[in-house]
Design an enzyme around this catalytic site. Sequence first.
Site, PDB file in Angstrom:
ATOM      1  N   TYR A 166       0.822  -1.215   0.000  1.00 43.65           N
ATOM      2  CA  TYR A 166       0.000   0.000   0.000  1.00 43.65           C
ATOM      3  C   TYR A 166       0.858   1.268   0.000  1.00 43.65           C
ATOM      4  CZ  TYR A 166      -3.553   3.400   1.409  1.00 43.65           C
ATOM      5  OH  TYR A 166      -4.388   4.488   1.478  1.00 43.65           O
ATOM      6  N   LYS A 170       1.010   4.425  -3.012  1.00 44.69           N
ATOM      7  CA  LYS A 170       0.717   5.834  -2.796  1.00 44.69           C
ATOM      8  C   LYS A 170       1.931   6.705  -3.133  1.00 44.69           C
ATOM      9  CE  LYS A 170      -3.564   5.377  -1.645  1.00 44.69           C
ATOM     10  NZ  LYS A 170      -4.628   5.837  -2.570  1.00 44.69           N
TER      11      LYS A 170
END
Length: 250
Positions: A166, A170
Site C-alpha cells: 500500500y 501511494k
Amino acid sequence: MTTKQIALVTGANKGIGFATARQLGERGMTVLVGARDTDRGQAAEKALRENGADAHFIQLDVTDDESVARAAKRISDEFGRLDILVNNAGIAAINRLEPPSGTSLDLLREVYETNVFGVVAVTNALLPLLRQAPAARIVNVSSEVGSLAIMSDPTHPLYPFISITYPSSKTALNMVTTMYAKELRDSSIKVNAANPGYCATDLNNNEGFRTPEQGAEVTVHLATLPDDGPHGQLWGFLMDGKGSYGVVPW
C-alpha cells in the site's frame, strides 16, 4: 448544457468517496457516483438524492479499460464536460500486511492496478472533458504513508509501519500527481493529491481515528480551489498532534 459544476468521484459508494460526493452535492454540484458494483452505486445515488444532491450513478471499474471508456463516453454524451475529477477508488489489502521480504507479487499487482494504473486510465480518458471546463480540478486521494520523507523519519509516528504494497502504491500515485501537474501547469486545470489522514473506513477495518467526513473535507478543499490556489502538492491532515492541515512532504 448545465451551468452547475460536474464532479466525478470514483469509489463513491462508501467511505471517504461517499462523504466526498455528499459534500460536493451539498455545494450544489452535479455529482457522478463512480462505483464498480451497480447495486451499491445505485444505493449511494439514492441516498445522495434523498439528501438533496443531484447525483447520478456511473458504472466504473477503474481496472477495466472498457468500463472506463464507457463511463467517459456517457459523461461526454450527457454532460459535455467535467469540472472535477476525484480519483478516490483505492484498495489497501490491510488484512494481508506483509514485510518487504514476504511481499506477494500478486497482491502488489492487484493494489497497483487500482491505486496507480486505474488513476492513470481514468485521468487520461477524462482529460479531454476536463479541458472543456473553465477551470477543472483533479484530486488524487493519496496518503501520508506514501511520503518518503515521513516514512524514513525515525521520529514520526508512522515510522514503525513496514510494508511495501500500500505505501509504495501511494508513493507512485504521488509521482503520478506530480507529473500530471507539470504537464498541465500552463492550463487552467489544477492537479493535487489529498492526504485525508487515518480515517475509519472499510479500507482499514474501520480502525482510523478520523471520520470519512473529516477525510472528505481535505478532498473537497482541493476540488474547489480558487484560480490562485496551489498546484502540484500533497495537502491535507498533518499528524502533528494539533489536528492541523497543510502541505505534506513528498
